[in-house]
Design a protein around this motif. Structure first.
Motif, PDB file in Angstrom:
ATOM      1  N   ASP A 198       0.841  -1.184   0.000  1.00  0.00           N
ATOM      2  CA  ASP A 198       0.000   0.000   0.000  1.00  0.00           C
ATOM      3  C   ASP A 198       0.888   1.252   0.000  1.00  0.00           C
ATOM      4  N   GLU A 199       0.290   2.368  -0.363  1.00  0.00           N
ATOM      5  CA  GLU A 199       1.045   3.612  -0.496  1.00  0.00           C
ATOM      6  C   GLU A 199       1.593   4.098   0.843  1.00  0.00           C
ATOM      7  N   LYS A 200       0.896   3.807   1.919  1.00  0.00           N
ATOM      8  CA  LYS A 200       1.342   4.245   3.235  1.00  0.00           C
ATOM      9  C   LYS A 200       2.692   3.642   3.584  1.00  0.00           C
ATOM     10  N   THR A 201       2.863   2.348   3.289  1.00  0.00           N
ATOM     11  CA  THR A 201       4.126   1.682   3.593  1.00  0.00           C
ATOM     12  C   THR A 201       5.247   2.202   2.704  1.00  0.00           C
ATOM     13  N   VAL A 202       4.944   2.418   1.440  1.00  0.00           N
ATOM     14  CA  VAL A 202       5.931   2.978   0.510  1.00  0.00           C
ATOM     15  C   VAL A 202       6.386   4.351   0.998  1.00  0.00           C
ATOM     16  N   GLU A 203       5.452   5.162   1.457  1.00  0.00           N
ATOM     17  CA  GLU A 203       5.787   6.500   1.945  1.00  0.00           C
ATOM     18  C   GLU A 203       6.659   6.427   3.199  1.00  0.00           C
ATOM     19  N   GLN A 204       6.364   5.481   4.095  1.00  0.00           N
ATOM     20  CA  GLN A 204       7.179   5.315   5.294  1.00  0.00           C
ATOM     21  C   GLN A 204       8.631   5.012   4.945  1.00  0.00           C
ATOM     22  N   ILE A 205       8.814   4.100   3.992  1.00  0.00           N
ATOM     23  CA  ILE A 205      10.167   3.710   3.588  1.00  0.00           C
ATOM     24  C   ILE A 205      10.885   4.876   2.921  1.00  0.00           C
ATOM     25  N   SER A 206      10.165   5.621   2.094  1.00  0.00           N
ATOM     26  CA  SER A 206      10.789   6.708   1.323  1.00  0.00           C
ATOM     27  C   SER A 206      11.271   7.853   2.199  1.00  0.00           C
ATOM     28  N   LYS A 207      10.805   7.943   3.434  1.00  0.00           N
ATOM     29  CA  LYS A 207      11.181   9.056   4.305  1.00  0.00           C
ATOM     30  C   LYS A 207      12.592   8.925   4.877  1.00  0.00           C
ATOM     31  N   ASN A 208      13.192   7.738   4.768  1.00  0.00           N
ATOM     32  CA  ASN A 208      14.567   7.579   5.244  1.00  0.00           C
ATOM     33  C   ASN A 208      15.494   8.454   4.403  1.00  0.00           C
ATOM     34  N   GLU A 209      16.337   9.238   5.061  1.00  0.00           N
ATOM     35  CA  GLU A 209      17.170  10.216   4.359  1.00  0.00           C
ATOM     36  C   GLU A 209      18.203   9.604   3.431  1.00  0.00           C
ATOM     37  N   ASN A 210      18.509   8.324   3.610  1.00  0.00           N
ATOM     38  CA  ASN A 210      19.511   7.659   2.776  1.00  0.00           C
ATOM     39  C   ASN A 210      18.905   7.002   1.530  1.00  0.00           C
ATOM     40  N   ILE A 211      17.593   7.026   1.417  1.00  0.00           N
ATOM     41  CA  ILE A 211      16.929   6.364   0.295  1.00  0.00           C
ATOM     42  C   ILE A 211      16.737   7.349  -0.855  1.00  0.00           C
ATOM     43  N   ILE A 212      17.183   6.926  -2.037  1.00  0.00           N
ATOM     44  CA  ILE A 212      17.136   7.775  -3.226  1.00  0.00           C
ATOM     45  C   ILE A 212      15.779   7.683  -3.909  1.00  0.00           C
ATOM     46  N   PHE A 213      15.291   6.467  -4.117  1.00  0.00           N
ATOM     47  CA  PHE A 213      13.920   6.303  -4.610  1.00  0.00           C
ATOM     48  C   PHE A 213      13.355   4.954  -4.190  1.00  0.00           C
ATOM     49  N   VAL A 214      12.029   4.905  -4.182  1.00  0.00           N
ATOM     50  CA  VAL A 214      11.298   3.673  -3.860  1.00  0.00           C
ATOM     51  C   VAL A 214      10.260   3.466  -4.961  1.00  0.00           C
ATOM     52  N   LYS A 215      10.217   2.263  -5.513  1.00  0.00           N
ATOM     53  CA  LYS A 215       9.221   1.903  -6.501  1.00  0.00           C
ATOM     54  C   LYS A 215       8.573   0.598  -6.074  1.00  0.00           C
ATOM     55  N   HIS A 216       7.332   0.418  -6.440  1.00  0.00           N
ATOM     56  CA  HIS A 216       6.718  -0.900  -6.203  1.00  0.00           C
ATOM     57  C   HIS A 216       5.909  -1.316  -7.424  1.00  0.00           C
ATOM     58  N   LEU A 217       5.935  -2.607  -7.703  1.00  0.00           N
ATOM     59  CA  LEU A 217       5.219  -3.192  -8.828  1.00  0.00           C
ATOM     60  C   LEU A 217       4.245  -4.232  -8.308  1.00  0.00           C
ATOM     61  N   MET A 218       3.032  -4.179  -8.779  1.00  0.00           N
ATOM     62  CA  MET A 218       2.027  -5.144  -8.340  1.00  0.00           C
ATOM     63  C   MET A 218       2.261  -6.491  -8.998  1.00  0.00           C
ATOM     64  N   LYS A 219       1.755  -7.535  -8.373  1.00  0.00           N
ATOM     65  CA  LYS A 219       1.876  -8.885  -8.905  1.00  0.00           C
ATOM     66  C   LYS A 219       1.379  -8.935 -10.351  1.00  0.00           C
ATOM     67  N   GLY A 220       2.141  -9.626 -11.200  1.00  0.00           N
ATOM     68  CA  GLY A 220       1.768  -9.743 -12.604  1.00  0.00           C
ATOM     69  C   GLY A 220       2.205  -8.569 -13.450  1.00  0.00           C
ATOM     70  N   PHE A 221       3.117  -7.707 -12.888  1.00  0.00           N
ATOM     71  CA  PHE A 221       3.556  -6.526 -13.615  1.00  0.00           C
ATOM     72  C   PHE A 221       4.080  -6.849 -14.986  1.00  0.00           C
TER      73      PHE A 221
END
Length: 221
Positions: A198-221
């Protein structure tokens, strides 16, 4: 009784004559674009096996370029991917080569950036529009469209994988597999998950200052 989804029964919705040569090709290239990141101004497609033999007739070339432009296999613009790439100033090239002991429907995608950076992804179309990514920058990988994916690029510092793993666990996600590739001072992490993020979890991960980008692909992408 085995469970089947609509994709298993009908195959992928797509533009083009072949799920392996068109839908699979577009998915490989779009995945490569997401993993490597955008901004490249030149891209090479090195075609192996049956991809090399039939890529023009099956529209594999147009599908590969469309994926690099972030189009899905059912995007009506896929047929015009050559023209769209030229309008965007993207230089592209196709060549044939023997990539070794790999699936016949395999392509190596090389992306070149204005700052001199280069990234290569090798992927195979394994049937029915499904794909397998087997290499990044010469380093072996192994993930498919069977599971949802989390792709994270971060500055190489201790504790980042632990942070990502704990964030996923706190949000009730199970990790099916985890793979990393390192290039200079940056790391690309690919995580296969049990369910879509879900977007909430992606946003939590992206807030870490050392992370450049976060992407997620749904099953069957």
């Amino acid at each position: 009784m085995s469970a089947y989804n609509l994709f298993d029964i009908l195959g992928p919705i797509m533009i083009g004559p072949s799920s392996s040569h068109t839908a699979g090709a577009a998915r490989i290239s779009k995945t490569a674009r997401i993993v490597a990141g955008g901004g490249f101004n030149r891209i090479n497609f090195i075609l192996h096996g049956s991809f090399a033999e039939t890529y023009r007739g099956h529209g594999t070339d147009k599908a590969l370029l469309a994926g690099a432009l972030m189009m899905d296999p059912d995007d009506e613009r896929l047929r015009d991917s050559f023209e769209i790439a030229k309008e965007q100033g993207l230089e592209f090239h196709f060549e044939k080569a023997d990539l070794g002991d790999v699936h016949p429907n395999t392509v190596k995608i090389e992306m070149f950036y204005p700052d001199g950076k280069e990234t290569s992804i090798v992927g195979s179309s394994i049937g029915g529009g499904n794909i397998r990514i087997i290499q990044m920058n010469g380093i072996p990988l192994d993930f498919t469209s069977k599971y949802p994916l989390l792709i994270v690029r971060y500055i190489d510092k201790k504790g980042i994988i632990a942070f990502i793993s704990s964030t996923l666990a706190e949000n009730d996600y199970n990790i099916e597999s985890l793979q990393t590739t390192k290039e200079g001072g940056e790391v690309t992490l690919v995580v296969e998950l049990d369910i879509d993020l879900d977007e909430k979890t992606v946003e939590q991960i992206s807030k870490n200052e050392n992370i450049i980008f976060v992407k997620h692909l749904m099953k069957g992408f």
